[in-house]
Design a protein around this motif. Sequence first.
Motif, PDB file in Angstrom:
ATOM      1  N   ALA A  59       0.935 -13.997   2.330  1.00 45.38           N
ATOM      2  CA  ALA A  59       0.943 -13.720   1.062  1.00 45.38           C
ATOM      3  C   ALA A  59       2.575 -14.228   0.390  1.00 45.38           C
ATOM      4  O   ALA A  59       3.073 -14.398  -0.529  1.00 45.38           O
TER       5      ALA A  59
ATOM      6  N   CYS B 144       0.939  -7.074   9.046  1.00 46.54           N
ATOM      7  CA  CYS B 144      -0.772  -7.749   8.405  1.00 46.54           C
ATOM      8  C   CYS B 144      -0.626  -8.621   9.253  1.00 46.54           C
ATOM      9  O   CYS B 144       0.461  -9.777   9.130  1.00 46.54           O
TER      10      CYS B 144
ATOM     11  N   GLY C 288      -1.419 -11.228   6.752  1.00 49.63           N
ATOM     12  CA  GLY C 288      -1.241 -11.810   6.081  1.00 49.63           C
ATOM     13  C   GLY C 288      -0.118 -12.156   5.656  1.00 49.63           C
ATOM     14  O   GLY C 288       0.478 -12.642   4.316  1.00 49.63           O
TER      15      GLY C 288
ATOM     16  N   VAL D 261       0.566   4.090   5.202  1.00 50.96           N
ATOM     17  CA  VAL D 261      -0.050   3.480   6.737  1.00 50.96           C
ATOM     18  C   VAL D 261      -0.665   4.795   7.007  1.00 50.96           C
ATOM     19  O   VAL D 261       0.633   5.630   7.612  1.00 50.96           O
ATOM     20  N   SER D 262      -2.117   4.717   8.528  1.00 48.01           N
ATOM     21  CA  SER D 262      -2.479   5.848   8.633  1.00 48.01           C
ATOM     22  C   SER D 262      -2.595   5.409   9.690  1.00 48.01           C
ATOM     23  O   SER D 262      -3.469   4.618  10.319  1.00 48.01           O
ATOM     24  N   ARG D 263      -2.458   6.740  11.086  1.00 44.03           N
ATOM     25  CA  ARG D 263      -3.148   5.938  12.068  1.00 44.03           C
ATOM     26  C   ARG D 263      -3.877   7.298  13.071  1.00 44.03           C
ATOM     27  O   ARG D 263      -2.803   8.658  12.595  1.00 44.03           O
TER      28      ARG D 263
ATOM     29  N   PRO E 294       0.754  -1.599  -0.259  1.00 43.99           N
ATOM     30  CA  PRO E 294       0.298  -0.496  -0.121  1.00 43.99           C
ATOM     31  C   PRO E 294       0.951   1.329   0.466  1.00 43.99           C
ATOM     32  O   PRO E 294       1.745   1.278   0.971  1.00 43.99           O
TER      33      PRO E 294
HETATM   34  C1  HEM Z   1       1.251  -8.491  -0.930  1.00 44.63           C
HETATM   35  C2  HEM Z   1       0.289  -8.792  -0.063  1.00 44.63           C
HETATM   36  C3  HEM Z   1      -0.003  -7.931   0.930  1.00 44.63           C
HETATM   37  C4  HEM Z   1       0.146  -6.474   1.241  1.00 44.63           C
HETATM   38  C5  HEM Z   1       1.553  -6.222   0.560  1.00 44.63           C
HETATM   39  C6  HEM Z   1      -0.343  -6.592   2.707  1.00 44.63           C
HETATM   40  C7  HEM Z   1      -0.390  -4.843   3.356  1.00 44.63           C
HETATM   41  C8  HEM Z   1      -0.728  -4.809   4.392  1.00 44.63           C
HETATM   42  C9  HEM Z   1      -0.110  -3.848   5.372  1.00 44.63           C
HETATM   43  C10 HEM Z   1       0.526  -3.307   5.021  1.00 44.63           C
HETATM   44  C11 HEM Z   1      -0.842  -3.976   6.008  1.00 44.63           C
HETATM   45  C12 HEM Z   1      -1.039  -2.395   7.209  1.00 44.63           C
HETATM   46  C13 HEM Z   1      -2.077  -1.493   7.307  1.00 44.63           C
HETATM   47  C14 HEM Z   1      -1.737  -0.789   8.464  1.00 44.63           C
HETATM   48  O1  HEM Z   1      -0.585  -0.670   9.513  1.00 44.63           O
HETATM   49  O2  HEM Z   1      -2.323   0.466   8.613  1.00 44.63           O
HETATM   50  C15 HEM Z   1      -1.504  -5.196   6.453  1.00 44.63           C
HETATM   51  C16 HEM Z   1      -2.852  -5.178   7.174  1.00 44.63           C
HETATM   52  C17 HEM Z   1      -3.647  -5.900   6.907  1.00 44.63           C
HETATM   53  N1  HEM Z   1      -3.937  -7.157   6.213  1.00 44.63           N
HETATM   54 FE1  HEM Z   1      -2.457  -7.376   4.934  1.00 44.63          FE
HETATM   55  N2  HEM Z   1      -1.396  -7.778   3.039  1.00 44.63           N
HETATM   56  C18 HEM Z   1      -0.809  -8.561   2.082  1.00 44.63           C
HETATM   57  C19 HEM Z   1      -1.845  -9.599   1.801  1.00 44.63           C
HETATM   58  C20 HEM Z   1      -2.443  -9.809   2.720  1.00 44.63           C
HETATM   59  C21 HEM Z   1      -3.308 -11.044   3.146  1.00 44.63           C
HETATM   60  C22 HEM Z   1      -3.519 -11.853   1.685  1.00 44.63           C
HETATM   61  C23 HEM Z   1      -4.539 -11.083   4.126  1.00 44.63           C
HETATM   62  C24 HEM Z   1      -5.790 -11.838   3.872  1.00 44.63           C
HETATM   63  C25 HEM Z   1      -5.141 -13.113   4.097  1.00 44.63           C
HETATM   64  C26 HEM Z   1      -3.799  -9.795   4.552  1.00 44.63           C
HETATM   65  C27 HEM Z   1      -4.783  -8.950   6.406  1.00 44.63           C
HETATM   66  C28 HEM Z   1      -4.064  -8.153   6.232  1.00 44.63           C
HETATM   67  C29 HEM Z   1      -5.536  -7.258   7.411  1.00 44.63           C
HETATM   68  C30 HEM Z   1      -6.989  -8.134   7.890  1.00 44.63           C
HETATM   69  C31 HEM Z   1      -4.834  -6.733   8.095  1.00 44.63           C
HETATM   70  C32 HEM Z   1      -5.360  -5.855   9.480  1.00 44.63           C
HETATM   71  C33 HEM Z   1      -4.236  -5.523  10.411  1.00 44.63           C
HETATM   72  C34 HEM Z   1      -4.881  -4.887  11.686  1.00 44.63           C
HETATM   73  O3  HEM Z   1      -5.398  -3.754  11.611  1.00 44.63           O
HETATM   74  O4  HEM Z   1      -4.754  -5.050  13.061  1.00 44.63           O
HETATM   75  N3  HEM Z   1      -3.352  -9.222   4.133  1.00 44.63           N
HETATM   76  N4  HEM Z   1      -1.327  -5.757   5.102  1.00 44.63           N
END
Ligand code: HEM
Length: 129
Positions: free
Chosen positions: A83, A77, A79, A5-7, A2
């Motif tokens: 991923a 994340c 995932g 990221v923001s908070r 992405p």
């Molecule tokens: C290349 C693939 C992916 C990238 C680059 C990615 C990137 C990210 C990033 C940067 C965040 C943090 C957002 C934040 O801090 O505000 C995030 C959160 C999250 N991601 Fe991913 N993600 C990927 C794949 C996935 C997959 C496959 C899943 C689920 C199976 C997933 C589920 C989540 C969830 C549920 C969060 C929120 C976690 C929380 O707030 O506690 N992501 N992801």
Amino acid sequence: MPYEVSRQVRCPSRPIKGSSPLTGVEISLPILLVHHDEELWGDDAKEFKPEKFAEGVSKVTNGQLSYLPFGGGPQVCIGQNFAMIEAKLALTLILQHFTFELSPSYAHASSSIASLRPQYGAHLILHQH
Ligand code: HEM
């Protein structure tokens, strides 16, 4: 990855670089800019050099939180491992059967819509082994 990221700041007592942000203020961390920061990554920060990661992320970042494709901290994340395994598996299966090169029709124009992607698609020419 992405773009950012923001908070929302909930606790004003946590200073950021010496100042106390106001409660309710939204702070964004532009991941793309952090990954291209020459102070963190050196003069060749904007060049594509995957070999920098040959000895792992912690070696190339000197233990700093400067590589954030999946965020970091308590809301990292969930995932991430899935991923990474999925990407490695897909790439391994492709490389077992094909070599590929960029098509002359490919135009390099990265765009960020939720995640970073080639604006006009990734035009590849596949050659079967
Ligand atoms: C290349 C693939 C992916 C990238 C680059 C990615 C990137 C990210 C990033 C940067 C965040 C943090 C957002 C934040 O801090 O505000 C995030 C959160 C999250 N991601 Fe991913 N993600 C990927 C794949 C996935 C997959 C496959 C899943 C689920 C199976 C997933 C589920 C989540 C969830 C549920 C969060 C929120 C976690 C929380 O707030 O506690 N992501 N992801």
